[in-house]
Design a protein around this motif. Structure first.
Motif, short mmCIF file in Angstrom:
data_model
loop_
_atom_site.label_atom_id
_atom_site.label_comp_id
_atom_site.label_asym_id
_atom_site.label_seq_id
_atom_site.Cartn_x
_atom_site.Cartn_y
_atom_site.Cartn_z
N GLN A 225 0.85 -1.19 0.00
CA GLN A 225 0.00 0.00 0.00
C GLN A 225 0.90 1.24 0.00
OE1 GLN A 225 -3.60 0.49 0.32
NE2 GLN A 225 -2.88 2.58 -0.10
N CYS A 227 2.08 5.02 0.36
CA CYS A 227 1.69 6.16 1.19
C CYS A 227 2.50 7.38 0.75
CB CYS A 227 1.98 5.89 2.66
SG CYS A 227 1.16 4.42 3.27
N SER A 230 3.56 11.23 5.39
CA SER A 230 3.70 10.56 6.68
C SER A 230 2.34 10.45 7.37
CB SER A 230 4.71 11.29 7.57
OG SER A 230 4.40 12.65 7.61
N GLU A 232 -0.54 9.90 5.90
CA GLU A 232 -1.20 8.73 5.31
C GLU A 232 -0.65 7.45 5.93
OE1 GLU A 232 -1.11 9.00 1.01
OE2 GLU A 232 -2.05 7.03 0.84
N LEU A 233 0.66 7.41 6.07
CA LEU A 233 1.30 6.22 6.63
C LEU A 233 0.82 5.97 8.07
CD1 LEU A 233 4.88 5.22 5.82
CD2 LEU A 233 4.08 4.84 8.13
N HIS A 236 -2.91 4.72 8.16
CA HIS A 236 -3.01 3.30 7.77
C HIS A 236 -2.48 2.40 8.88
CE1 HIS A 236 -4.57 3.30 3.77
NE2 HIS A 236 -3.66 4.14 3.32
N THR A 253 7.81 4.90 12.13
CA THR A 253 6.75 3.90 12.20
C THR A 253 6.90 3.06 13.47
OG1 THR A 253 5.80 1.94 11.15
CG2 THR A 253 8.14 2.31 10.78
N LEU A 289 3.00 -1.33 4.22
CA LEU A 289 2.91 0.08 3.84
C LEU A 289 4.23 0.49 3.19
CD1 LEU A 289 1.26 1.35 7.14
CD2 LEU A 289 0.16 1.17 4.88
N ASP A 291 6.60 3.77 2.01
CA ASP A 291 6.84 5.22 2.07
C ASP A 291 7.28 5.71 0.68
OD1 ASP A 291 7.74 7.77 2.49
OD2 ASP A 291 9.12 7.27 4.13
N ASP A 293 6.96 9.02 -0.02
CA ASP A 293 6.98 10.46 0.21
C ASP A 293 8.38 11.00 -0.15
OD1 ASP A 293 6.58 13.02 1.05
OD2 ASP A 293 6.59 12.54 3.20
#
Ligand code: TXA
Ligand code: MG
Length: 313
Positions: A225, A227, A230, A232-233, A236, A253, A289, A291, A293
């Motif tokens: 998924q 993202c 941060s 969004e991460l 989730h 995280t 997830l 990253d 970004d």
């Protein structure tokens, strides 16, 4: 099963398929002029028949035997050879079998930077080689990855870990212009500098000019998924649905982090990408997830492309 240079050459000449290292990723190699061996590659990989193979050469002389003509624009990128750049030419169809070109009238050619690969080609002649992974799976950047996909007995010429860890960039040349058919180890910006122009937009149709681009690629078994921030991460992560994060040293995280190194060190990130994607499956992750970004410029564009393709359902 790791084999020597001499053994690899011997097996290839006998019509066998052998995994070979390059500076980008490992390739599943066969002799260009042995159609039976080339067909074996498609079967081994489970590769669609309409996806052509790149021809690898060890010197410029060999190019003349594969193509109808070398366009003048090639001189602008010639300095990238040997190296991770594949150039699509009009094929000499009497010399490049149709099965290699998947019926196209063009042929993708590259001259690998890794000396070991060129030493092998000097012994065998031009080799066709797609990436040495089962179709759709992450490419192989170490002999162990090849063995994971094709079995411990599969012959691999050992070149250690690949230097780039991501595939070659593919370009096609027009009279005054150029098109980027696949992002890769050489950035679009570096190519634009030598061409003195931005690439033409790629026209996608039912028959894309680089057939491989339409297939699912580089994917682990687990679900990814993406993202883009941060926030969004974190949101989730709070759902409790995810079991790991693929990111960078700086990614914040609470879940186990599989890191590609420092964010923005894109050549380092790409070098580890496929090993880390494979590691997610080894560690039996289910929902991961990612990253993304970061800025998609320079080799960041290649990293984003690969992560997006790996996440495709
Ligand atoms: O770095 C690399 O390029 C690695 C190493 C082993 O050299 N090879 C590699 O091969 O990535 P493969 O088969 O995994 O990807 C080759 C891509 C495919 O997307 C294919 O469609 C495209 O190159 N291709 C090959 N010949 C072409 C042609 N004549 N015109 C357009 N695209 C072509
Ligand atoms: Mg591939």
């Amino acid at each position: 099963m790791k084999i020597s240079l001499q053994e690899a050459a011997k097996r290839l000449k006998r019509g066998e398929v052998v995994a070979v290292p390059t500076e980008t990723v490992y390739g599943l190699a066969a002799m260009l002029d042995n159609e039976e061996a080339v067909k074996k590659i498609f079967t081994l990989k489970g590769r669609p028949q309409d996806n052509p193979l790149i021809v690898h050469i060890s010197d410029l002389e060999a190019l003349k035997g594969l193509v109808k003509n070398v366009p003048a624009t090639f001189s602008k990128v010639a300095s990238f050879w040997p190296g991770p750049l594949t150039v699509v030419f009009d094929a000499d169809v009497t010399r490049v079998p149709s099965v290699v070109r998947a019926g196209l009238l063009t042929v993708g050619v590259r001259m690998p930077a890794l000396q070991l690969t060129r030493d092998l080609i000097a012994l065998t002649g031009p080799l066709v080689a797609p990436s040495a992974n089962v179709s759709g799976r992450p490419s192989a950047t170490m002999p162990e990855h090849v063995e994971a996909d094709f079995g411990a007995d599969f012959p691999v010429l050992d070149g250690g870990e690949c230097l780039c860890g991501v595939e070659s960039t593919i370009v096609s040349l027009q009279d005054e212009a150029w098109t980027c058919l696949r992002s890769g180890a050489i950035s679009r910006e570096d190519l634009a500098k030598v061409f003195g122009s931005e690439p033409q937009a790629q026209v996608f149709s039912n028959k894309p000019s680089s057939p491989g681009q339409k297939y699912r690629h580089y994917a682990p078994h687990c679900k990814l998924q993406l993202c883009a921030s941060s926030e969004e991460l974190w949101s989730h992560q709070a759902s409790g649905h995810f079991d790991a994060v693929l990111g960078f040293s700086e990614t914040k995280t609470l879940l186990p982090l599989f890191s590609l190194g420092l964010k923005g060190d894109f050549s380092e990130n790409l070098k580890h990408l496929y090993a880390v994607l494979r590691e997610l499956d080894v560690k039996a992750c289910h929902n991961v997830l990612v990253d993304v970004d970061f800025e998609a410029s320079g080799l960041g564009a290649t990293l984003k492309d690969r992560l997006e393709r790996a996440a495709k359902k």
